[in-house]
Design an enzyme around this catalytic site. Structure first.
Site, short mmCIF file in Angstrom:
data_model
loop_
_atom_site.label_atom_id
_atom_site.label_comp_id
_atom_site.label_asym_id
_atom_site.label_seq_id
_atom_site.Cartn_x
_atom_site.Cartn_y
_atom_site.Cartn_z
N GLU A 1 -2.73 6.75 -0.32
CA GLU A 1 -1.83 6.08 -1.26
C GLU A 1 -2.53 4.95 -2.00
OE1 GLU A 1 1.83 4.90 0.58
OE2 GLU A 1 2.35 6.95 1.10
N HIS B 1 1.88 -3.19 9.23
CA HIS B 1 1.59 -2.62 7.91
C HIS B 1 0.28 -3.20 7.39
CE1 HIS B 1 2.47 -0.83 4.02
NE2 HIS B 1 3.43 -0.19 4.64
N PRO B 2 -0.56 -2.36 6.77
CA PRO B 2 -1.87 -2.85 6.33
C PRO B 2 -1.78 -3.72 5.07
CG PRO B 2 -1.55 -0.61 5.58
CD PRO B 2 -0.36 -0.95 6.46
N SER C 1 -2.12 5.81 4.26
CA SER C 1 -2.35 4.56 3.54
C SER C 1 -3.61 4.62 2.69
CB SER C 1 -2.44 3.37 4.50
OG SER C 1 -1.16 3.04 4.97
#
Length: 146
Positions: free
Chosen positions: A92, A72-73, A89
């Site tokens: 978002e 996950h970043p 991502s």
């Protein structure tokens, strides 16, 4: 990220690779969740599909679950490195205003990301889509301080 909204009947009719291509972005860099959920077709509702994908993740080994978290970043920390973020991502995080932080705010986010990873062993994860930059920064500060 597949932005095309397809009827559930079309998703149900897809082969495994097409299904994963259309839904694999849902869990960041973890198309395996969609690939495994494909086995539970046909889905009567979107909620059924959601439950199937959750079941796949919950039934994965702890090592696989940790791998999902680890890919996950970081929030705001790598917005400039477009190759590290999926289209979902980027969208978002930008929608939450994380692309509009000041240089000082970005630096604080980078420090918070590093502290959180050091403390817990995985990145801080929060649904950016349901928050804004201020609430994300506040939650992040609270999480690092705990």
């Amino acid at each position: 990220m597949s932005v095309e909204r397809l009827p559930l009947s079309q998703l149900n009719a897809m082969d495994r690779s097409a299904f994963a291509l259309h839904l694999g972005w849902i869990y960041e860099h973890s198309a395996w969740a969609a690939e495994r959920a494909w086995e539970d077709r046909p889905f009567s509702t979107i909620d059924d599909l959601h439950v199937a994908m959750e079941k796949v993740v919950r039934s994965a080994t702890p090592e696989v679950q940790m791998a999902l978290l680890l890919v996950h970043p970081d929030l705001a920390g790598h917005l400039g490195a477009a190759s590290e973020l999926t289209k979902a991502s980027r969208s978002e995080q930008a929608g939450a205003g994380l692309n509009e932080l000041t240089a000082a705010e970005v630096e604080q986010m980078v420090r918070n990301n590093a502290e959180y990873r050091e403390k817990f062993g995985f990145p801080f994860i929060l649904c950016a889509r349901l928050n804004n930059a201020a609430t994300i920064r506040e939650a992040f500060c609270r999480a690092v301080a705990e």
